[in-house]
Motif scaffolding. Structure first.
Motif, PDB file in Angstrom:
ATOM      1  N   GLU A 175       0.795  -1.227   0.000  1.00  0.00           N
ATOM      2  CA  GLU A 175       0.000   0.000   0.000  1.00  0.00           C
ATOM      3  C   GLU A 175       0.828   1.279   0.000  1.00  0.00           C
ATOM      4  O   GLU A 175       0.326   2.352   0.350  1.00  0.00           O
ATOM      5  CB  GLU A 175      -1.035  -0.018   1.120  1.00  0.00           C
ATOM      6  N   THR A 176       2.087   1.207  -0.429  1.00  0.00           N
ATOM      7  CA  THR A 176       2.883   2.408  -0.638  1.00  0.00           C
ATOM      8  C   THR A 176       2.394   3.083  -1.920  1.00  0.00           C
ATOM      9  O   THR A 176       2.293   2.445  -2.963  1.00  0.00           O
ATOM     10  CB  THR A 176       4.379   2.065  -0.780  1.00  0.00           C
ATOM     11  N   LEU A 177       2.080   4.363  -1.831  1.00  0.00           N
ATOM     12  CA  LEU A 177       1.604   5.093  -3.002  1.00  0.00           C
ATOM     13  C   LEU A 177       2.665   5.124  -4.094  1.00  0.00           C
ATOM     14  O   LEU A 177       3.854   5.302  -3.817  1.00  0.00           O
ATOM     15  CB  LEU A 177       1.241   6.526  -2.621  1.00  0.00           C
ATOM     16  N   THR A 178       2.216   4.953  -5.345  1.00  0.00           N
ATOM     17  CA  THR A 178       3.131   5.022  -6.492  1.00  0.00           C
ATOM     18  C   THR A 178       2.667   6.030  -7.532  1.00  0.00           C
ATOM     19  O   THR A 178       3.407   6.334  -8.465  1.00  0.00           O
ATOM     20  CB  THR A 178       3.279   3.648  -7.172  1.00  0.00           C
ATOM     21  N   GLY A 179       1.446   6.534  -7.399  1.00  0.00           N
ATOM     22  CA  GLY A 179       0.967   7.491  -8.383  1.00  0.00           C
ATOM     23  C   GLY A 179      -0.481   7.855  -8.162  1.00  0.00           C
ATOM     24  O   GLY A 179      -1.135   7.387  -7.222  1.00  0.00           O
ATOM     25  N   SER A 180      -0.971   8.703  -9.072  1.00  0.00           N
ATOM     26  CA  SER A 180      -2.332   9.206  -8.977  1.00  0.00           C
ATOM     27  C   SER A 180      -2.899   9.343 -10.387  1.00  0.00           C
ATOM     28  O   SER A 180      -2.335  10.035 -11.227  1.00  0.00           O
ATOM     29  CB  SER A 180      -2.309  10.569  -8.273  1.00  0.00           C
ATOM     30  N   VAL A 181      -4.010   8.649 -10.646  1.00  0.00           N
ATOM     31  CA  VAL A 181      -4.657   8.625 -11.957  1.00  0.00           C
ATOM     32  C   VAL A 181      -5.866   9.558 -11.946  1.00  0.00           C
ATOM     33  O   VAL A 181      -6.657   9.543 -11.001  1.00  0.00           O
ATOM     34  CB  VAL A 181      -5.147   7.200 -12.296  1.00  0.00           C
ATOM     35  N   HIS A 182      -5.984  10.343 -13.009  1.00  0.00           N
ATOM     36  CA  HIS A 182      -7.168  11.178 -13.216  1.00  0.00           C
ATOM     37  C   HIS A 182      -7.514  11.140 -14.697  1.00  0.00           C
ATOM     38  O   HIS A 182      -6.657  11.395 -15.545  1.00  0.00           O
ATOM     39  CB  HIS A 182      -6.916  12.618 -12.768  1.00  0.00           C
ATOM     40  N   ILE A 183      -8.753  10.807 -14.993  1.00  0.00           N
ATOM     41  CA  ILE A 183      -9.258  10.852 -16.358  1.00  0.00           C
ATOM     42  C   ILE A 183     -10.384  11.880 -16.358  1.00  0.00           C
ATOM     43  O   ILE A 183     -11.328  11.767 -15.573  1.00  0.00           O
ATOM     44  CB  ILE A 183      -9.760   9.474 -16.832  1.00  0.00           C
ATOM     45  N   LEU A 184     -10.239  12.888 -17.213  1.00  0.00           N
ATOM     46  CA  LEU A 184     -11.154  14.026 -17.184  1.00  0.00           C
ATOM     47  C   LEU A 184     -11.596  14.439 -18.575  1.00  0.00           C
ATOM     48  O   LEU A 184     -10.905  14.185 -19.557  1.00  0.00           O
ATOM     49  CB  LEU A 184     -10.451  15.261 -16.588  1.00  0.00           C
ATOM     50  N   ASP A 185     -12.697  15.126 -18.604  1.00  0.00           N
ATOM     51  CA  ASP A 185     -13.185  15.759 -19.824  1.00  0.00           C
ATOM     52  C   ASP A 185     -12.964  17.262 -19.647  1.00  0.00           C
ATOM     53  O   ASP A 185     -13.618  17.893 -18.826  1.00  0.00           O
ATOM     54  CB  ASP A 185     -14.671  15.438 -20.008  1.00  0.00           C
ATOM     55  N   LEU A 186     -12.014  17.810 -20.406  1.00  0.00           N
ATOM     56  CA  LEU A 186     -11.629  19.213 -20.284  1.00  0.00           C
ATOM     57  C   LEU A 186     -11.762  19.901 -21.643  1.00  0.00           C
ATOM     58  O   LEU A 186     -11.779  19.241 -22.680  1.00  0.00           O
ATOM     59  CB  LEU A 186     -10.192  19.315 -19.765  1.00  0.00           C
ATOM     60  N   PRO A 187     -11.820  21.230 -21.653  1.00  0.00           N
ATOM     61  CA  PRO A 187     -12.060  21.944 -22.909  1.00  0.00           C
ATOM     62  C   PRO A 187     -10.983  21.750 -23.984  1.00  0.00           C
ATOM     63  O   PRO A 187     -11.302  21.697 -25.169  1.00  0.00           O
ATOM     64  CB  PRO A 187     -12.122  23.415 -22.499  1.00  0.00           C
ATOM     65  N   ASP A 188      -9.720  21.650 -23.562  1.00  0.00           N
ATOM     66  CA  ASP A 188      -8.651  21.568 -24.558  1.00  0.00           C
ATOM     67  C   ASP A 188      -7.341  21.140 -23.895  1.00  0.00           C
ATOM     68  O   ASP A 188      -7.280  20.960 -22.672  1.00  0.00           O
ATOM     69  CB  ASP A 188      -8.478  22.908 -25.277  1.00  0.00           C
ATOM     70  N   ALA A 189      -6.300  21.003 -24.708  1.00  0.00           N
ATOM     71  CA  ALA A 189      -5.003  20.546 -24.217  1.00  0.00           C
ATOM     72  C   ALA A 189      -4.395  21.527 -23.219  1.00  0.00           C
ATOM     73  O   ALA A 189      -3.731  21.115 -22.266  1.00  0.00           O
ATOM     74  CB  ALA A 189      -4.055  20.311 -25.388  1.00  0.00           C
ATOM     75  N   ALA A 190      -4.604  22.811 -23.412  1.00  0.00           N
ATOM     76  CA  ALA A 190      -4.063  23.800 -22.473  1.00  0.00           C
ATOM     77  C   ALA A 190      -4.682  23.607 -21.087  1.00  0.00           C
ATOM     78  O   ALA A 190      -3.984  23.684 -20.066  1.00  0.00           O
ATOM     79  CB  ALA A 190      -4.311  25.212 -22.991  1.00  0.00           C
ATOM     80  N   ALA A 191      -5.982  23.352 -21.035  1.00  0.00           N
ATOM     81  CA  ALA A 191      -6.644  23.100 -19.753  1.00  0.00           C
ATOM     82  C   ALA A 191      -6.124  21.821 -19.110  1.00  0.00           C
ATOM     83  O   ALA A 191      -5.953  21.754 -17.887  1.00  0.00           O
ATOM     84  CB  ALA A 191      -8.159  23.024 -19.939  1.00  0.00           C
ATOM     85  N   ALA A 192      -5.837  20.806 -19.922  1.00  0.00           N
ATOM     86  CA  ALA A 192      -5.298  19.545 -19.393  1.00  0.00           C
ATOM     87  C   ALA A 192      -3.889  19.759 -18.825  1.00  0.00           C
ATOM     88  O   ALA A 192      -3.566  19.241 -17.757  1.00  0.00           O
ATOM     89  CB  ALA A 192      -5.276  18.484 -20.484  1.00  0.00           C
ATOM     90  N   ARG A 193      -3.067  20.514 -19.538  1.00  0.00           N
ATOM     91  CA  ARG A 193      -1.711  20.789 -19.027  1.00  0.00           C
ATOM     92  C   ARG A 193      -1.782  21.589 -17.730  1.00  0.00           C
ATOM     93  O   ARG A 193      -1.047  21.311 -16.777  1.00  0.00           O
ATOM     94  CB  ARG A 193      -0.871  21.506 -20.091  1.00  0.00           C
ATOM     95  N   ALA A 194      -2.660  22.575 -17.689  1.00  0.00           N
ATOM     96  CA  ALA A 194      -2.825  23.357 -16.458  1.00  0.00           C
ATOM     97  C   ALA A 194      -3.265  22.446 -15.311  1.00  0.00           C
ATOM     98  O   ALA A 194      -2.722  22.529 -14.202  1.00  0.00           O
ATOM     99  CB  ALA A 194      -3.821  24.486 -16.674  1.00  0.00           C
ATOM    100  N   PHE A 195      -4.242  21.565 -15.569  1.00  0.00           N
ATOM    101  CA  PHE A 195      -4.687  20.622 -14.540  1.00  0.00           C
ATOM    102  C   PHE A 195      -3.503  19.810 -14.012  1.00  0.00           C
ATOM    103  O   PHE A 195      -3.291  19.692 -12.807  1.00  0.00           O
ATOM    104  CB  PHE A 195      -5.753  19.680 -15.100  1.00  0.00           C
ATOM    105  N   ALA A 196      -2.721  19.228 -14.906  1.00  0.00           N
ATOM    106  CA  ALA A 196      -1.633  18.329 -14.512  1.00  0.00           C
ATOM    107  C   ALA A 196      -0.518  19.043 -13.758  1.00  0.00           C
ATOM    108  O   ALA A 196      -0.021  18.529 -12.754  1.00  0.00           O
ATOM    109  CB  ALA A 196      -1.062  17.645 -15.752  1.00  0.00           C
ATOM    110  N   PHE A 197      -0.132  20.215 -14.229  1.00  0.00           N
ATOM    111  CA  PHE A 197       1.074  20.848 -13.690  1.00  0.00           C
ATOM    112  C   PHE A 197       0.809  21.882 -12.606  1.00  0.00           C
ATOM    113  O   PHE A 197       1.742  22.326 -11.946  1.00  0.00           O
ATOM    114  CB  PHE A 197       1.908  21.413 -14.839  1.00  0.00           C
TER     115      PHE A 197
END
Length: 182
Positions: free
Chosen positions: A46-68
Motif C-alpha cells: 500500500e505504498t503510493l506510487t501514483g495518482s490517476v485522473h481521467i477528465l473531460d476538459l475543454p482543450d489541451a491547455a486546460a489539461a496541461r494546467a490541470f496536470a502541472f
C-alpha cells in the motif's frame, strides 16, 4: 476532450503526499464535474506510487494546467506525468461501475504501441471500469491504451487485458477508486 493523466510518484514521496492530501482533494474538488475516473496506484504493501485522473476538459491547455498546477506536482511529489488525449470507449464514469466483486482487486493497465491511425483492439467485459486509447495531441494517432478494471490478480489483469502481440510495453499497477472519503 478527454484526457488521461497519471502523476507517477517520486520514490520516498509518500510522507509529502500524505501531508498534502487535503490540498490535493481540494484541488480535485474543482474538477469533480469533469472526472471520468480517479484514484491512487500503490504497491502490494500500500505504498503510493501514483495518482490517476481521467477528465473531460475543454482543450489541451486546460489539461496541461490541470496536470502541472496540481499541488503535489508543484511540491515535487511526482517524478513525472503521463498526460495524453484519451477516448472513453465505455461512455461512462467509474461511479457508474457500481460496487464490483468483493473478491477482486482493481488495476490500471497501460499499454504502449507503435503509433497507428487505425483502431486498436481494446478489451470489453463486465470487469472494465474505464477503457480507452491513449492518443496523440491532435487525437489522430493511437499510441497506447489505458484500462481500469477489476481482476483476481495483477497477473490476470495484465494477461487478460492487452495483447503483448499488439503492445510493446504493458504496465500493471494496483489501483483503487479515489477521492475524498464519504
Amino acid at each position: 476532450m478527454e484526457f488521461f493523466c497519471y502523476h507517477r510518484d517520486r520514490p520516498g514521496s509518500t510522507p509529502l503526499r500524505t501531508e498534502m492530501v487535503e490540498e490535493h482533494w481540494a484541488y480535485m474538488d474543482r474538477f469533480g464535474a469533469t472526472m471520468i475516473a480517479r484514484g491512487p496506484t500503490f504497491t502490494s504493501d500500500e505504498t503510493l506510487t501514483g495518482s490517476v485522473h481521467i477528465l473531460d476538459l475543454p482543450d489541451a491547455a486546460a489539461a496541461r494546467a490541470f496536470a502541472f498546477e496540481e499541488p503535489g506536482y508543484q511540491a515535487g511529489a511526482y517524478r513525472d506525468v503521463l498526460l495524453r488525449r484519451w477516448r472513453n470507449t465505455l461512455g461512462r464514469t467509474m461511479w457508474d461501475f457500481g460496487d464490483g466483486r468483493p473478491d477482486n482487486d482493481r488495476y490500471l493497465v497501460l499499454g504502449f504501441c507503435e503509433p497507428t491511425a487505425d483502431d486498436i483492439g481494446l478489451p470489453d467485459g463486465d470487469e472494465l471500469i474505464a477503457c480507452g486509447p491513449l492518443l496523440s495531441d491532435d487525437g489522430a494517432v493511437v499510441i497506447g491504451a489505458a484500462v481500469l478494471l477489476e481482476a483476481t490478480s495483477a497477473g490476470v489483469a495484465g494477461s487478460s487485458t492487452l495483447s503483448p502481440d499488439q503492445f510493446a510495453a504493458i504496465e500493471v499497477h494496483q489501483w483503487d477508486f479515489g477521492g475524498r472519503p464519504a
